[in-house]
Motif scaffolding. Structure first.
Motif, PDB file in Angstrom:
ATOM      1  N   THR A  58      34.692   2.858 -43.309  1.00 50.11           N
ATOM      2  CA  THR A  58      36.176   2.532 -42.775  1.00 50.11           C
ATOM      3  C   THR A  58      36.537   1.192 -42.241  1.00 50.11           C
ATOM      4  OG1 THR A  58      35.980   4.999 -41.772  1.00 50.11           O
ATOM      5  CG2 THR A  58      37.609   3.613 -40.935  1.00 50.11           C
ATOM      6  N   VAL A  59      35.539   0.525 -41.461  1.00 48.38           N
ATOM      7  CA  VAL A  59      35.872  -0.712 -40.818  1.00 48.38           C
ATOM      8  C   VAL A  59      35.856  -1.698 -41.981  1.00 48.38           C
ATOM      9  CG1 VAL A  59      35.176  -2.396 -39.140  1.00 48.38           C
ATOM     10  CG2 VAL A  59      34.784   0.174 -38.744  1.00 48.38           C
ATOM     11  N   LEU A  60      34.874  -2.080 -42.720  1.00 51.21           N
ATOM     12  CA  LEU A  60      34.918  -2.975 -43.564  1.00 51.21           C
ATOM     13  C   LEU A  60      36.176  -2.890 -44.721  1.00 51.21           C
ATOM     14  CD1 LEU A  60      31.071  -3.493 -44.399  1.00 51.21           C
ATOM     15  CD2 LEU A  60      32.515  -4.927 -43.190  1.00 51.21           C
ATOM     16  N   PRO A  61      36.371  -1.851 -45.281  1.00 51.66           N
ATOM     17  CA  PRO A  61      37.616  -1.579 -46.007  1.00 51.66           C
ATOM     18  C   PRO A  61      38.971  -1.822 -45.502  1.00 51.66           C
ATOM     19  CG  PRO A  61      36.006   0.066 -46.574  1.00 51.66           C
ATOM     20  CD  PRO A  61      35.684  -0.436 -45.286  1.00 51.66           C
ATOM     21  N   GLU A  62      38.988  -1.450 -44.151  1.00 53.91           N
ATOM     22  CA  GLU A  62      39.963  -1.652 -43.347  1.00 53.91           C
ATOM     23  C   GLU A  62      40.319  -3.234 -43.267  1.00 53.91           C
ATOM     24  OE1 GLU A  62      42.928   0.042 -42.588  1.00 53.91           O
ATOM     25  OE2 GLU A  62      41.705   1.598 -43.630  1.00 53.91           O
ATOM     26  N   TYR A  63      39.243  -4.188 -43.009  1.00 58.18           N
ATOM     27  CA  TYR A  63      39.330  -5.592 -43.218  1.00 58.18           C
ATOM     28  C   TYR A  63      39.917  -6.072 -44.545  1.00 58.18           C
ATOM     29  CZ  TYR A  63      37.228  -7.051 -38.537  1.00 58.18           C
ATOM     30  OH  TYR A  63      37.182  -7.293 -37.108  1.00 58.18           O
ATOM     31  N   ASP A  64      39.374  -5.475 -45.480  1.00 55.67           N
ATOM     32  CA  ASP A  64      39.904  -5.712 -46.840  1.00 55.67           C
ATOM     33  C   ASP A  64      41.433  -5.596 -47.105  1.00 55.67           C
ATOM     34  OD1 ASP A  64      37.243  -6.699 -47.502  1.00 55.67           O
ATOM     35  OD2 ASP A  64      36.644  -4.760 -48.540  1.00 55.67           O
ATOM     36  N   LYS A  65      41.743  -4.390 -46.509  1.00 57.00           N
ATOM     37  CA  LYS A  65      43.331  -4.062 -46.773  1.00 57.00           C
ATOM     38  C   LYS A  65      44.170  -5.086 -45.815  1.00 57.00           C
ATOM     39  CE  LYS A  65      42.359   0.895 -47.292  1.00 57.00           C
ATOM     40  NZ  LYS A  65      42.770   2.100 -46.525  1.00 57.00           N
ATOM     41  N   TYR A  66      43.451  -5.383 -44.671  1.00 58.34           N
ATOM     42  CA  TYR A  66      44.053  -6.386 -43.843  1.00 58.34           C
ATOM     43  C   TYR A  66      44.390  -7.680 -44.248  1.00 58.34           C
ATOM     44  CZ  TYR A  66      45.551  -9.112 -39.555  1.00 58.34           C
ATOM     45  OH  TYR A  66      45.860 -10.054 -38.587  1.00 58.34           O
ATOM     46  N   ILE A  67      43.246  -8.342 -45.022  1.00 56.11           N
ATOM     47  CA  ILE A  67      43.202  -9.588 -45.646  1.00 56.11           C
ATOM     48  C   ILE A  67      44.072  -9.402 -46.803  1.00 56.11           C
ATOM     49  CG2 ILE A  67      41.767 -11.037 -46.960  1.00 56.11           C
ATOM     50  CD1 ILE A  67      39.540 -10.234 -44.994  1.00 56.11           C
ATOM     51  N   GLU A  68      44.251  -8.370 -47.668  1.00 53.86           N
ATOM     52  CA  GLU A  68      45.091  -8.257 -48.830  1.00 53.86           C
ATOM     53  C   GLU A  68      46.589  -8.150 -48.329  1.00 53.86           C
ATOM     54  OE1 GLU A  68      44.124  -4.988 -51.293  1.00 53.86           O
ATOM     55  OE2 GLU A  68      42.182  -5.276 -51.270  1.00 53.86           O
ATOM     56  N   ARG A  69      46.960  -7.598 -47.226  1.00 54.19           N
ATOM     57  CA  ARG A  69      48.433  -7.783 -46.538  1.00 54.19           C
ATOM     58  C   ARG A  69      48.765  -9.237 -46.103  1.00 54.19           C
ATOM     59  NH1 ARG A  69      47.124  -2.259 -44.172  1.00 54.19           N
ATOM     60  NH2 ARG A  69      46.270  -3.634 -42.338  1.00 54.19           N
ATOM     61  N   ILE A  70      47.791  -9.603 -45.460  1.00 53.67           N
ATOM     62  CA  ILE A  70      48.051 -11.060 -45.021  1.00 53.67           C
ATOM     63  C   ILE A  70      48.187 -12.087 -46.299  1.00 53.67           C
ATOM     64  CG2 ILE A  70      46.959 -13.447 -44.343  1.00 53.67           C
ATOM     65  CD1 ILE A  70      45.562 -11.529 -41.989  1.00 53.67           C
ATOM     66  N   ASP A  71      47.682 -11.757 -47.445  1.00 44.70           N
ATOM     67  CA  ASP A  71      47.685 -12.405 -48.924  1.00 44.70           C
ATOM     68  C   ASP A  71      49.044 -12.106 -49.281  1.00 44.70           C
ATOM     69  OD1 ASP A  71      45.192 -13.991 -49.145  1.00 44.70           O
ATOM     70  OD2 ASP A  71      44.548 -12.407 -50.224  1.00 44.70           O
ATOM     71  N   GLY A  72      49.534 -10.976 -49.320  1.00 45.72           N
ATOM     72  CA  GLY A  72      50.877 -10.383 -49.682  1.00 45.72           C
ATOM     73  C   GLY A  72      51.996 -11.331 -48.988  1.00 45.72           C
ATOM     74  N   VAL A  73      51.889 -11.342 -47.691  1.00 39.93           N
ATOM     75  CA  VAL A  73      52.787 -11.812 -46.970  1.00 39.93           C
ATOM     76  C   VAL A  73      53.018 -13.395 -46.942  1.00 39.93           C
ATOM     77  CG1 VAL A  73      53.518 -12.282 -44.375  1.00 39.93           C
ATOM     78  CG2 VAL A  73      52.898 -10.256 -44.927  1.00 39.93           C
ATOM     79  N   LEU A  74      51.479 -13.948 -47.268  1.00 37.07           N
ATOM     80  CA  LEU A  74      51.553 -15.405 -47.307  1.00 37.07           C
ATOM     81  C   LEU A  74      52.135 -15.796 -48.699  1.00 37.07           C
ATOM     82  CD1 LEU A  74      50.185 -17.992 -46.134  1.00 37.07           C
ATOM     83  CD2 LEU A  74      48.169 -17.109 -47.159  1.00 37.07           C
ATOM     84  N   ASP A  75      51.889 -14.818 -49.718  1.00 30.56           N
ATOM     85  CA  ASP A  75      52.515 -15.370 -51.110  1.00 30.56           C
ATOM     86  C   ASP A  75      54.037 -15.329 -50.900  1.00 30.56           C
ATOM     87  OD1 ASP A  75      49.940 -15.438 -52.377  1.00 30.56           O
ATOM     88  OD2 ASP A  75      50.154 -13.430 -53.244  1.00 30.56           O
ATOM     89  N   SER A  76      54.577 -14.290 -50.147  1.00 29.94           N
ATOM     90  CA  SER A  76      55.909 -14.371 -50.060  1.00 29.94           C
ATOM     91  C   SER A  76      56.682 -15.368 -49.032  1.00 29.94           C
ATOM     92  CB  SER A  76      56.531 -12.912 -49.366  1.00 29.94           C
ATOM     93  OG  SER A  76      56.175 -11.645 -49.957  1.00 29.94           O
ATOM     94  N   VAL A  77      55.889 -15.848 -48.256  1.00 25.39           N
ATOM     95  CA  VAL A  77      56.442 -16.936 -47.648  1.00 25.39           C
ATOM     96  C   VAL A  77      56.238 -18.279 -48.476  1.00 25.39           C
ATOM     97  CG1 VAL A  77      55.719 -18.515 -45.665  1.00 25.39           C
ATOM     98  CG2 VAL A  77      55.525 -16.118 -45.174  1.00 25.39           C
ATOM     99  N   CYS A  78      55.358 -18.281 -49.126  1.00 29.38           N
ATOM    100  CA  CYS A  78      55.163 -19.534 -50.227  1.00 29.38           C
ATOM    101  C   CYS A  78      56.282 -19.414 -51.255  1.00 29.38           C
ATOM    102  CB  CYS A  78      53.814 -19.484 -50.842  1.00 29.38           C
ATOM    103  SG  CYS A  78      52.515 -19.973 -49.891  1.00 29.38           S
ATOM    104  N   ASP A  79      56.493 -18.348 -51.703  1.00 32.57           N
ATOM    105  CA  ASP A  79      57.638 -18.129 -52.516  1.00 32.57           C
ATOM    106  C   ASP A  79      58.946 -18.373 -51.962  1.00 32.57           C
ATOM    107  OD1 ASP A  79      56.086 -17.183 -54.606  1.00 32.57           O
ATOM    108  OD2 ASP A  79      56.504 -14.939 -54.392  1.00 32.57           O
ATOM    109  N   GLU A  80      59.199 -18.249 -50.680  1.00 33.08           N
ATOM    110  CA  GLU A  80      60.301 -18.534 -50.306  1.00 33.08           C
ATOM    111  C   GLU A  80      60.490 -20.007 -49.949  1.00 33.08           C
ATOM    112  OE1 GLU A  80      64.294 -17.726 -48.284  1.00 33.08           O
ATOM    113  OE2 GLU A  80      63.068 -16.885 -49.958  1.00 33.08           O
ATOM    114  N   ILE A  81      59.318 -20.638 -49.477  1.00 34.02           N
ATOM    115  CA  ILE A  81      59.308 -22.110 -49.205  1.00 34.02           C
ATOM    116  C   ILE A  81      59.794 -22.668 -50.608  1.00 34.02           C
ATOM    117  CG2 ILE A  81      57.887 -23.857 -48.836  1.00 34.02           C
ATOM    118  CD1 ILE A  81      56.516 -22.258 -46.753  1.00 34.02           C
ATOM    119  N   THR A  82      59.181 -22.299 -51.468  1.00 35.82           N
ATOM    120  CA  THR A  82      59.351 -22.739 -53.126  1.00 35.82           C
ATOM    121  C   THR A  82      61.080 -22.827 -53.306  1.00 35.82           C
ATOM    122  OG1 THR A  82      57.096 -22.518 -53.811  1.00 35.82           O
ATOM    123  CG2 THR A  82      58.888 -22.884 -55.559  1.00 35.82           C
ATOM    124  N   ARG A  83      61.413 -21.338 -53.280  1.00 35.93           N
ATOM    125  CA  ARG A  83      62.743 -21.105 -53.422  1.00 35.93           C
ATOM    126  C   ARG A  83      63.968 -22.248 -52.825  1.00 35.93           C
ATOM    127  NH1 ARG A  83      67.437 -19.153 -51.991  1.00 35.93           N
ATOM    128  NH2 ARG A  83      66.782 -18.360 -49.831  1.00 35.93           N
TER     129      ARG A  83
END
Length: 152
Positions: free
Chosen positions: A96-121
């Motif tokens: 439970t705990v380790l996979p939740e950390y993985d999901k949290y890190i993946e969600r941060i990555d997704g938001v980070l990608d969106s922020v980078c895309d908006e900065i570039t736009r």
């Protein structure tokens, strides 16, 4: 004055008014584009702050996950634990705990990608606006010369 000179004078006046109106239109467009450009700069600045915060959160989460994984993998940490409590805690960390950390890190990555895309736009939009502002400045300069020439 002759009719010919009146017609020439009226034509010159009409051309002068047209040039002034065109200049005012270009100045308004340039001002609008400059306002958008400046607004984009503010947005980019705020988004870069968000990006830095997200990167910090991601690194912190990765560090905590690594610490927990190292703790989990070291049997010495559980040497005094026995029975159901040991099994429950040990299995909960891995399932439970380790996979939740993985999901949290993946969600941060997704938001980070969106922020980078908006900065570039926004940066790309500002490059286009910068070209438009320059072009309008050139048109305004040419019209100012035309107006000055017509007023001579």
């Amino acid at each position: 004055m002759s009719d010919t000179s009146n017609v020439a004078e009226e034509s010159k006046e009409a051309e002068l008014q047209s040039a002034r109106a065109e200049k005012a239109t270009h100045e308004s467009a340039r001002s609008s584009k400059q306002t958008t450009y400046n607004s984009n700069l503010d947005k980019i600045s705020r988004l870069k702050g968000v990006k830095n915060t997200l990167e910090t959160q991601k690194e912190y989460a990765k560090s905590k996950r690594k610490s927990l994984k190292n703790f989990h993998e070291s049997k010495d940490n559980f040497k005094d634990w026995y029975g159901d409590l040991y099994t429950k805690i040990y299995n909960n960390i891995s399932s439970t705990v380790l996979p939740e950390y993985d999901k949290y890190i993946e969600r941060i990555d997704g938001v980070l990608d969106s922020v980078c895309d908006e900065i570039t736009r926004l940066e790309n939009q500002n490059k286009q606006l910068n070209g438009d502002i320059f072009r309008l400045g050139s048109l305004i300069n040419s019209l100012m010369n035309k107006i000055e020439t017509l007023c001579n």
